[in-house]
Each structure stands twice: as structure tokens, then as C-alpha cells.
Write an enzyme that holds these catalytic residues in place. Structure first.
Site, PDB file in Angstrom:
ATOM      1  N   THR A  94      -3.571  -8.488  -7.709  1.00  0.00           N
ATOM      2  CA  THR A  94      -5.029  -8.597  -7.522  1.00  0.00           C
ATOM      3  C   THR A  94      -5.519  -7.469  -6.620  1.00  0.00           C
ATOM      4  O   THR A  94      -6.629  -7.533  -6.110  1.00  0.00           O
ATOM      5  CB  THR A  94      -5.420  -9.945  -6.870  1.00  0.00           C
ATOM      6  N   ARG A 114      -5.105  -3.298  -6.725  1.00  0.00           N
ATOM      7  CA  ARG A 114      -5.697  -2.259  -7.560  1.00  0.00           C
ATOM      8  C   ARG A 114      -4.697  -1.931  -8.669  1.00  0.00           C
ATOM      9  O   ARG A 114      -3.480  -1.917  -8.437  1.00  0.00           O
ATOM     10  CB  ARG A 114      -5.989  -0.986  -6.758  1.00  0.00           C
ATOM     11  N   ASP A 125      -5.336  -9.075 -12.283  1.00  0.00           N
ATOM     12  CA  ASP A 125      -6.802  -9.089 -12.226  1.00  0.00           C
ATOM     13  C   ASP A 125      -7.332  -7.657 -12.216  1.00  0.00           C
ATOM     14  O   ASP A 125      -8.541  -7.445 -12.266  1.00  0.00           O
ATOM     15  CB  ASP A 125      -7.276  -9.829 -10.966  1.00  0.00           C
ATOM     16  N   GLU A 128      -8.714   0.377 -15.898  1.00  0.00           N
ATOM     17  CA  GLU A 128      -9.716  -0.663 -16.114  1.00  0.00           C
ATOM     18  C   GLU A 128     -11.136  -0.135 -16.248  1.00  0.00           C
ATOM     19  O   GLU A 128     -11.994  -0.775 -16.862  1.00  0.00           O
ATOM     20  CB  GLU A 128      -9.660  -1.712 -15.001  1.00  0.00           C
ATOM     21  N   HIS A 135     -10.993  -8.211 -13.230  1.00  0.00           N
ATOM     22  CA  HIS A 135     -11.387  -7.886 -11.845  1.00  0.00           C
ATOM     23  C   HIS A 135     -12.450  -8.874 -11.344  1.00  0.00           C
ATOM     24  O   HIS A 135     -13.555  -8.475 -10.987  1.00  0.00           O
ATOM     25  CB  HIS A 135     -11.910  -6.436 -11.768  1.00  0.00           C
TER      26      HIS A 135
HETATM   27  P1  NAD Z   1      -6.416  -5.051   4.424  1.00  0.00           P
HETATM   28  O1  NAD Z   1      -6.702  -3.644   4.822  1.00  0.00           O
HETATM   29  O2  NAD Z   1      -6.833  -6.162   5.325  1.00  0.00           O
HETATM   30  O3  NAD Z   1      -4.843  -5.218   4.145  1.00  0.00           O
HETATM   31  C1  NAD Z   1      -4.098  -4.301   3.411  1.00  0.00           C
HETATM   32  C2  NAD Z   1      -2.690  -4.302   3.986  1.00  0.00           C
HETATM   33  O4  NAD Z   1      -1.859  -3.504   3.139  1.00  0.00           O
HETATM   34  C3  NAD Z   1      -2.604  -3.716   5.399  1.00  0.00           C
HETATM   35  O5  NAD Z   1      -1.973  -4.628   6.266  1.00  0.00           O
HETATM   36  C4  NAD Z   1      -1.786  -2.450   5.204  1.00  0.00           C
HETATM   37  O6  NAD Z   1      -0.979  -2.137   6.335  1.00  0.00           O
HETATM   38  C5  NAD Z   1      -0.955  -2.828   4.001  1.00  0.00           C
HETATM   39  N1  NAD Z   1      -0.325  -1.705   3.334  1.00  0.00           N
HETATM   40  C6  NAD Z   1      -0.785  -0.435   3.190  1.00  0.00           C
HETATM   41  N2  NAD Z   1       0.135   0.311   2.541  1.00  0.00           N
HETATM   42  C7  NAD Z   1       1.183  -0.509   2.269  1.00  0.00           C
HETATM   43  C8  NAD Z   1       2.434  -0.319   1.632  1.00  0.00           C
HETATM   44  N3  NAD Z   1       2.797   0.870   1.153  1.00  0.00           N
HETATM   45  N4  NAD Z   1       3.268  -1.371   1.533  1.00  0.00           N
HETATM   46  C9  NAD Z   1       2.924  -2.587   2.042  1.00  0.00           C
HETATM   47  N5  NAD Z   1       1.750  -2.813   2.668  1.00  0.00           N
HETATM   48  C10 NAD Z   1       0.894  -1.787   2.770  1.00  0.00           C
HETATM   49  O7  NAD Z   1      -7.066  -5.213   2.989  1.00  0.00           O
HETATM   50  P2  NAD Z   1      -7.425  -6.581   2.252  1.00  0.00           P
HETATM   51  O8  NAD Z   1      -8.821  -6.963   2.552  1.00  0.00           O
HETATM   52  O9  NAD Z   1      -6.331  -7.556   2.468  1.00  0.00           O
HETATM   53  O10 NAD Z   1      -7.439  -6.086   0.726  1.00  0.00           O
HETATM   54  C11 NAD Z   1      -6.262  -5.618   0.095  1.00  0.00           C
HETATM   55  C12 NAD Z   1      -6.626  -4.953  -1.206  1.00  0.00           C
HETATM   56  O11 NAD Z   1      -7.087  -5.926  -2.139  1.00  0.00           O
HETATM   57  C13 NAD Z   1      -7.827  -3.986  -1.105  1.00  0.00           C
HETATM   58  O12 NAD Z   1      -7.419  -2.697  -0.676  1.00  0.00           O
HETATM   59  C14 NAD Z   1      -8.349  -3.957  -2.510  1.00  0.00           C
HETATM   60  O13 NAD Z   1      -7.730  -2.901  -3.218  1.00  0.00           O
HETATM   61  C15 NAD Z   1      -7.891  -5.288  -3.096  1.00  0.00           C
HETATM   62  N6  NAD Z   1      -9.031  -6.157  -3.408  1.00  0.00           N
HETATM   63  C16 NAD Z   1      -9.155  -6.636  -4.674  1.00  0.00           C
HETATM   64  C17 NAD Z   1     -10.200  -7.485  -5.001  1.00  0.00           C
HETATM   65  C18 NAD Z   1     -10.357  -8.068  -6.387  1.00  0.00           C
HETATM   66  O14 NAD Z   1     -11.445  -8.567  -6.720  1.00  0.00           O
HETATM   67  N7  NAD Z   1      -9.325  -8.064  -7.222  1.00  0.00           N
HETATM   68  C19 NAD Z   1     -11.152  -7.813  -4.028  1.00  0.00           C
HETATM   69  C20 NAD Z   1     -10.989  -7.318  -2.740  1.00  0.00           C
HETATM   70  C21 NAD Z   1      -9.931  -6.485  -2.430  1.00  0.00           C
END
Ligand code: NAD
Length: 335
Positions: free
Chosen positions: A232, A234, A258, A263, A295
Site C-alpha cells: 500500500t 508506492r 493498492d 498506475e 490506490h
Molecule cells: P513515514 O515517513 O511516517 O514512514 C515511512 C518509514 O519508512 C520511515 O520510518 C522510514 O525510515 C522508513 N523507510 C525509508 N526507507 C526505508 C527502507 N529502505 N527500508 C525500510 N524502511 C524505510 O510515512 P507514512 O506516513 O508511514 O507513509 C508511508 C508511505 O505510504 C508513504 O511514503 C506513501 O508512499 C504511502 N502512502 C500510501 C497511501 C495509499 O493511499 N496507498 C496513502 C498514504 C501514504
């Protein structure tokens, strides 16, 4: 402030108009995605607002800057669609919505796990056709299973918490330890150990150069045979072609998506009367053990309201000369 809104859907218009009431901002809505070809539409707009599949590359940003845009506000958390280095060089501020409802996405990720595991999506279709047979619908108890959470930020840590409530063991992988995860008994391990031991792997890291195709033929080969993979985050975090191969060979047992690498050509639009030319997507849609949604993990009333509120605040703060608290910063060039 005059704001050009790209990739507009009716719900964006409703939520942004409601949030902007009384602020004096004027939102102009374009259905088109922001790309190099459409950037000219924003000429004369100091504010531009985009979504996940717009393309704010260097050329697009230059057109925006030349047209007088000073702030690009993304109505999402991830900003992988923006060339942040180019934006910094051009002096275009980029704002995002850091947390509009991590619960929405975490709950949805768990929803995908439950539906896929117990074949609820298939059962729904069967029963509607009068087929009450259970053949092929058997799942497994989540209780006692190991779930690997890759990326334990806001969404990943909430997902871990919900799954802990199901009685799952949680393995976590992230450069940063989130105390909320250790508090529920999650164990931080390297990616290889997580992949080898997890019955379910759920991806919650952002798309960056480091995470691009993090799940590929090599990492898939290290997964527990028959494991479930959920994305979910990217689409680009997964090499989709390699996942198709892993599904065909049975290396992975099921896939819940998702988000999808390509996409932007399909998601958020109705293709039900047209031919899907993307052979990888079309192939994925043929597997009984694949569940794809377009998405929508973010798509709750609360999230949409919070997104609109934050976006409107960004433009208000800029107009009033106040510092923006939700600026997206470019990572160091070497990173
Ligand atoms: P966040 O910044 O709170 O958390 C992301 C985490 O990923 C961080 O703790 C970071 O250290 C970690 N990270 C970075 N690189 C990494 C790696 N190589 N290996 C392991 N961990 C790694 O972000 P969030 O709010 O939790 O959102 C996460 C992602 O979810 C967003 O970046 C976005 O792409 C995706 N998202 C998707 C939807 C959807 O509708 N499907 C909605 C919101 C966010």
C-alpha cells in the site's frame, strides 16, 4: 490566493471548497494531470495543488516557476512525483500532507490481508451467482503467524499494532526504531531475516532511489515460500514483472496491491469499456490469488477532510508570510 488544482475529482472539489470557505482562496480545478504538457495551464497561479500521479519533474517545475508559481502543495504524504532538488534550485516551495490519516491506510492494508487470505473478494462474486461452494477459498489463521512490516513510520507502526491485536508476531525493518513498535513487541531485524521468516510482508516505506524495486527477483527469492505480499506504499517499491514470475512459480502465495508501478496510466479512471494495454497489469488481474485496488487506501472521509484542511492552511500561511510547517525537503544529493 489563486490556486490551480490538477487531477481533480468531484470529491477533491467538494472537500477543498469546503475547507477554503471564508479564506478568500480561489481554486481553479483541472481534471488533467500535471505534466510537462499541461503545466502551462497554471500560468498566473501563485499556488498549484497536485496529487500522487502528477509529474512535477524539472521541466514542469520550470514552467510553473516561469508562470509565477511559488508553492506546489501535494495533497498526499509521499512526494516521489516531485523533483525536490529542482524545486529547491528554482525556488518553488513544496508542501505535503505529512499525516492526514495513517489509520486509513493501516486499516486498509489489514483489510487487504484479510480479504486476500480468506478469499472474501472471490466469495462475494461466487455467492452473487448462486455458487455457495467453498472449494478454493481456504485461508489460514492470522493468529500466531509472522508479519514483516517494512517501514515502521506512521502507517507501518499502526499496521503492526492492528496485526499484533490479531495475535501475530511482528518483525520490523527500518533504519529507525519506532518505540511504538518495540512497545508492542515488534522485533527489528534485517530485511533478509524479515523476508525469510514472514508469512505476510507488508510494505510501508516511501518510494525513494533506495527503495525503488526493493522487492525484486533477488529479494523475492529470499521470501518464505508461499508468503503473502502486500503493498500500500508506492508501486515502484516492487518490480512487478518479477512478482508476476514469483506468482507463476508459486514462490509467493498471494499478492495484495493498492498501488502499481505504472498506475498513472490507469488508476483513478474508468477503463471498464476499454482495453487494458498494459500486459503486466492485465496478467496480474488474471490471478485468483491477486487482489488489486486502485490506490484507495487513503480514501476515508476523515483523510479527505484533513488533506483539504492542510492544503488550504499551506496556501493561507504562504499568503500571510508565515513559515510552512509541512515543507517537503530535498534529500541530500548523495543519498
Ligand atoms: P513515514 O515517513 O511516517 O514512514 C515511512 C518509514 O519508512 C520511515 O520510518 C522510514 O525510515 C522508513 N523507510 C525509508 N526507507 C526505508 C527502507 N529502505 N527500508 C525500510 N524502511 C524505510 O510515512 P507514512 O506516513 O508511514 O507513509 C508511508 C508511505 O505510504 C508513504 O511514503 C506513501 O508512499 C504511502 N502512502 C500510501 C497511501 C495509499 O493511499 N496507498 C496513502 C498514504 C501514504
Amino acid at each position: 490566493m489563486r490556486v490551480a488544482v490538477f487531477s481533480t475529482k468531484p470529491y477533491d472539489r467538494r472537500s477543498l471548497d469546503a475547507a477554503a470557505e471564508g479564506t478568500g482562496h480561489q481554486f481553479h480545478y483541472f481534471e488533467a494531470r500535471l505534466t510537462r504538457d499541461t503545466a502551462g495551464l497554471a500560468r498566473g497561479f501563485p499556488g498549484v495543488c497536485i496529487f500522487v500521479n502528477d509529474e512535477a519533474d524539472a521541466a514542469t517545475l520550470r514552467t510553473l516557476k516561469d508562470g509565477g508559481t511559488g508553492l506546489l502543495a501535494c495533497r498526499c504524504a509521499g512526494v516521489n512525483q516531485v523533483d525536490l532538488h529542482a524545486a529547491r534550485e528554482l525556488g518553488v516551495a513544496v508542501a505535503r500532507v505529512p499525516a492526514y490519516s495513517p489509520h486509513a491506510v493501516a486499516e486498509y492494508a489489514v483489510g487487504l490481508i484479510l480479504a486476500l487470505n480468506r478469499n472474501i473478494h472471490r466469495a462475494y462474486n461466487r455467492v452473487r451467482e448462486g455458487n455457495f461452494s467453498l472449494d478454493g477459498l481456504m485461508g489460514f489463521d492470522l493468529f500466531g503467524k509472522t508479519v514483516g512490516v517494512v517501514g515502521t513510520g506512521k502507517i507501518g507502526s499502526l499496521t503492526a499494532g492492528i496485526l499484533r491485536g490479531f495475535g501475530c508476531e511482528i518483525l520490523a525493518h527500518d533504519a529507525y526504531v519506532n518505540p511504538a513498535c518495540t512497545a508492542i513487541g515488534a522485533r527489528y531485524v534485517g530485511l533478509d531475516e524479515l523476508l525469510a521468516a514472514s508469512d505476510v510482508v507488508s510494505l510501508h516505506c516511501p518510494l525513494t532511489p533506495q527503495t525503488h524495486r526493493l522487492i525484486n527477483a533477488e529479494t523475492l527469492a529470499r521470501m518464505k515460500p508461499g508468503a503473502m505480499l502486500i503493498n500500500t506504499s508506492r508501486g515502484g517499491v516492487i518490480d512487478t514483472g518479477a512478482v508476476v514470475d514469483a506468482l507463476k512459480s508459486g514462490r509467493i502465495g498471494s499478492l495484495g496491491l493498492d498501488v502499481y508501478e505504472e498506475e498513472e496510466d490507469y488508476f483513478f479512471e474508468d477503463f471498464s469499456s476499454r482495453v487494458i494495454e498494459d500486459d503486466v497489469l492485465a496478467r496480474l488481474l488474471t490471478f485468483p490469488n491477486v487482489l488489486i485496488t486502485g490506490h484507495q487506501a487513503f480514501f476515508t472521509r476523515e483523510a479527505i477532510g484533513n488533506i483539504a484542511q492542510t492544503v488550504v492552511e499551506s496556501f493561507t500561511h504562504l499568503e500571510q508570510g508565515r513559515p510552512l510547517s509541512n515543507l517537503a525537503e530535498a534529500p541530500p544529493m548523495s543519498a
